[in-house]
Scaffold this motif. Structure first.
Motif, mmCIF file in Angstrom:
data_model
loop_
_atom_site.group_PDB
_atom_site.id
_atom_site.type_symbol
_atom_site.label_atom_id
_atom_site.label_comp_id
_atom_site.label_asym_id
_atom_site.label_seq_id
_atom_site.Cartn_x
_atom_site.Cartn_y
_atom_site.Cartn_z
ATOM 1 N N SER A 7 13.972 1.955 5.561
ATOM 2 C CA SER A 7 13.846 0.547 5.935
ATOM 3 C C SER A 7 12.404 0.261 6.340
ATOM 4 O O SER A 7 11.603 1.185 6.497
ATOM 5 C CB SER A 7 14.800 0.210 7.086
ATOM 6 N N GLY A 8 12.116 -1.024 6.496
ATOM 7 C CA GLY A 8 10.790 -1.415 6.957
ATOM 8 C C GLY A 8 9.878 -1.954 5.878
ATOM 9 O O GLY A 8 8.735 -2.330 6.162
ATOM 10 N N GLY A 9 10.340 -1.982 4.644
ATOM 11 C CA GLY A 9 9.524 -2.531 3.573
ATOM 12 C C GLY A 9 9.369 -4.029 3.703
ATOM 13 O O GLY A 9 9.992 -4.671 4.543
ATOM 14 N N GLY A 10 8.535 -4.587 2.854
ATOM 15 C CA GLY A 10 8.319 -6.021 2.865
ATOM 16 C C GLY A 10 7.102 -6.402 2.066
ATOM 17 O O GLY A 10 6.566 -5.595 1.295
ATOM 18 N N LEU A 11 6.674 -7.630 2.274
ATOM 19 C CA LEU A 11 5.503 -8.184 1.583
ATOM 20 C C LEU A 11 4.340 -8.192 2.564
ATOM 21 O O LEU A 11 4.467 -8.703 3.686
ATOM 22 C CB LEU A 11 5.814 -9.589 1.094
ATOM 23 N N SER A 17 -0.784 -3.400 6.965
ATOM 24 C CA SER A 17 -0.051 -2.199 7.349
ATOM 25 C C SER A 17 1.452 -2.465 7.382
ATOM 26 O O SER A 17 1.895 -3.609 7.589
ATOM 27 C CB SER A 17 -0.488 -1.733 8.741
ATOM 28 N N LEU A 18 2.195 -1.408 7.182
ATOM 29 C CA LEU A 18 3.649 -1.420 7.341
ATOM 30 C C LEU A 18 4.065 -0.060 7.874
ATOM 31 O O LEU A 18 3.397 0.953 7.611
ATOM 32 C CB LEU A 18 4.360 -1.652 6.000
ATOM 33 N N ARG A 19 5.184 -0.050 8.596
ATOM 34 C CA ARG A 19 5.765 1.220 9.017
ATOM 35 C C ARG A 19 7.174 1.321 8.451
ATOM 36 O O ARG A 19 8.036 0.487 8.753
ATOM 37 C CB ARG A 19 5.805 1.373 10.537
ATOM 38 N N LEU A 20 7.393 2.347 7.646
ATOM 39 C CA LEU A 20 8.715 2.612 7.098
ATOM 40 C C LEU A 20 9.447 3.606 7.996
ATOM 41 O O LEU A 20 8.837 4.486 8.591
ATOM 42 C CB LEU A 20 8.607 3.193 5.689
ATOM 43 N N SER A 83 -1.311 2.208 6.165
ATOM 44 C CA SER A 83 -2.415 1.325 6.506
ATOM 45 C C SER A 83 -3.320 1.152 5.292
ATOM 46 O O SER A 83 -3.211 1.899 4.318
ATOM 47 C CB SER A 83 -3.217 1.905 7.673
ATOM 48 N N SER A 84 -4.199 0.175 5.383
ATOM 49 C CA SER A 84 -5.139 -0.098 4.291
ATOM 50 C C SER A 84 -4.416 -0.173 2.954
ATOM 51 O O SER A 84 -4.835 0.415 1.947
ATOM 52 C CB SER A 84 -6.232 0.978 4.240
ATOM 53 N N LEU A 85 -3.322 -0.927 2.950
ATOM 54 C CA LEU A 85 -2.497 -1.003 1.753
ATOM 55 C C LEU A 85 -3.222 -1.696 0.612
ATOM 56 O O LEU A 85 -4.021 -2.624 0.826
ATOM 57 C CB LEU A 85 -1.183 -1.704 2.074
ATOM 58 N N LYS A 86 -2.922 -1.233 -0.598
ATOM 59 C CA LYS A 86 -3.538 -1.745 -1.819
ATOM 60 C C LYS A 86 -2.449 -2.280 -2.736
ATOM 61 O O LYS A 86 -1.300 -1.828 -2.662
ATOM 62 C CB LYS A 86 -4.282 -0.618 -2.535
ATOM 63 N N PRO A 87 -2.789 -3.185 -3.632
ATOM 64 C CA PRO A 87 -1.771 -3.670 -4.574
ATOM 65 C C PRO A 87 -1.105 -2.540 -5.364
ATOM 66 O O PRO A 87 0.092 -2.629 -5.679
ATOM 67 C CB PRO A 87 -2.575 -4.594 -5.489
ATOM 68 N N GLU A 88 -1.831 -1.475 -5.646
ATOM 69 C CA GLU A 88 -1.240 -0.356 -6.383
ATOM 70 C C GLU A 88 -0.258 0.462 -5.562
ATOM 71 O O GLU A 88 0.396 1.371 -6.087
ATOM 72 C CB GLU A 88 -2.335 0.559 -6.954
ATOM 73 N N THR A 119 13.375 1.215 -0.153
ATOM 74 C CA THR A 119 12.965 -0.065 0.416
ATOM 75 C C THR A 119 11.738 -0.545 -0.352
ATOM 76 O O THR A 119 10.837 0.237 -0.653
ATOM 77 C CB THR A 119 12.690 0.076 1.934
ATOM 78 N N GLN A 120 11.728 -1.821 -0.684
ATOM 79 C CA GLN A 120 10.662 -2.380 -1.505
ATOM 80 C C GLN A 120 9.438 -2.677 -0.659
ATOM 81 O O GLN A 120 9.532 -3.325 0.387
ATOM 82 C CB GLN A 120 11.132 -3.660 -2.190
ATOM 83 N N VAL A 121 8.294 -2.235 -1.144
ATOM 84 C CA VAL A 121 7.009 -2.579 -0.547
ATOM 85 C C VAL A 121 6.198 -3.320 -1.601
ATOM 86 O O VAL A 121 6.015 -2.819 -2.713
ATOM 87 C CB VAL A 121 6.247 -1.319 -0.080
ATOM 88 N N THR A 122 5.754 -4.504 -1.255
ATOM 89 C CA THR A 122 4.948 -5.302 -2.165
ATOM 90 C C THR A 122 3.644 -5.665 -1.470
ATOM 91 O O THR A 122 3.662 -6.220 -0.366
ATOM 92 C CB THR A 122 5.680 -6.584 -2.589
ATOM 93 N N VAL A 123 2.529 -5.321 -2.105
ATOM 94 C CA VAL A 123 1.210 -5.595 -1.544
ATOM 95 C C VAL A 123 0.527 -6.619 -2.437
ATOM 96 O O VAL A 123 0.289 -6.368 -3.619
ATOM 97 C CB VAL A 123 0.363 -4.325 -1.444
ATOM 98 N N SER A 124 0.238 -7.761 -1.869
ATOM 99 C CA SER A 124 -0.409 -8.828 -2.636
ATOM 100 C C SER A 124 -1.926 -8.731 -2.515
ATOM 101 O O SER A 124 -2.457 -8.311 -1.490
ATOM 102 C CB SER A 124 0.071 -10.189 -2.149
ATOM 103 N N SER A 125 -2.589 -9.144 -3.588
ATOM 104 C CA SER A 125 -4.067 -9.071 -3.586
ATOM 105 C C SER A 125 -4.686 -10.331 -3.014
ATOM 106 O O SER A 125 -4.031 -11.316 -2.788
ATOM 107 C CB SER A 125 -4.575 -8.846 -5.009
#
Length: 125
Positions: A7-11, A17-20, A83-88, A119-125
Motif C-alpha cells: 500500500s501507499g502508492g499514488g500520484l 516522495s512516497l512511502r510504500l 525519494s527523488s522520484l522520476k517518471p520512469e 500498488t500503483q505508483v505514478t510519477v508525473s513530469s
C-alpha cells in the motif's frame, strides 16, 4: 492464508516522495527476506530492494541512493521510502517473501516464495 499487502502508492510529481508499506501475514515473517519489485507496462519485472533476515539491505542500481528499505518486525511490515522520484519510476510495485538474493549490478535478482497484490505508483513530469 499468506498475504503480502502493498500500500501507499499514488500520484506524485517528479522529485517527490512516497512511502510504500508491505504488511505480511500467514507465514513466519522472520524466516524470509522481504523484497520489492516493480513492473511497468510492456517491461519485465524488476527487483528493486530487499531486506534480509539479519537486516542487511540490497538495492538495484536504478534506485540506490533514492530508495530506502526498512522493517518493523513487531508489525511484520516492511517499508520502501522512495525519494527523488522520476517518471520512469512509474509502475506497479509489489512486495514478496524472498528466498534468494543475487546482486548482479546493475540488477538485483530476487527469487520469491510468496508475492502479493501491487500498488500503483505514478510519477508525473
Amino acid at each position: 492464508d499468506v498475504q503480502l499487502q502493498a500500500s501507499g502508492g499514488g500520484l506524485v510529481q517528479a522529485g517527490g516522495s512516497l512511502r510504500l508499506s508491505c504488511a505480511a501475514s500467514g507465514f513466519t515473517f522472520d524466516d524470509y527476506a522481504i523484497g520489492w519489485f516493480r513492473q511497468a507496462p510492456g517491461k519485465e519485472r524488476e527487483g528493486l530492494s530487499c531486506i534480509s533476515v539479519d537486516g542487511g539491505t540490497y538495492y538495484a542500481d536504478s534506485v540506490k541512493g533514492r530508495f530506502t528499505i526498512s522493517s518493523d518486525n513487531a508489525k511484520n511490515t516492511v517499508y520502501l521510502q522512495m525519494s527523488s522520484l522520476k517518471p520512469e519510476d512509474t509502475a506497479v510495485y509489489y512486495c514478496a517473501a524472498v528466498d534468494s538474493i543475487v546482486v548482479a549490478s546493475p540488477a538485483l535478482s530476487l527469487g520469491y516464495r510468496y508475492a502479493g497484490q501491487g500498488t500503483q505508483v505514478t510519477v508525473s513530469s
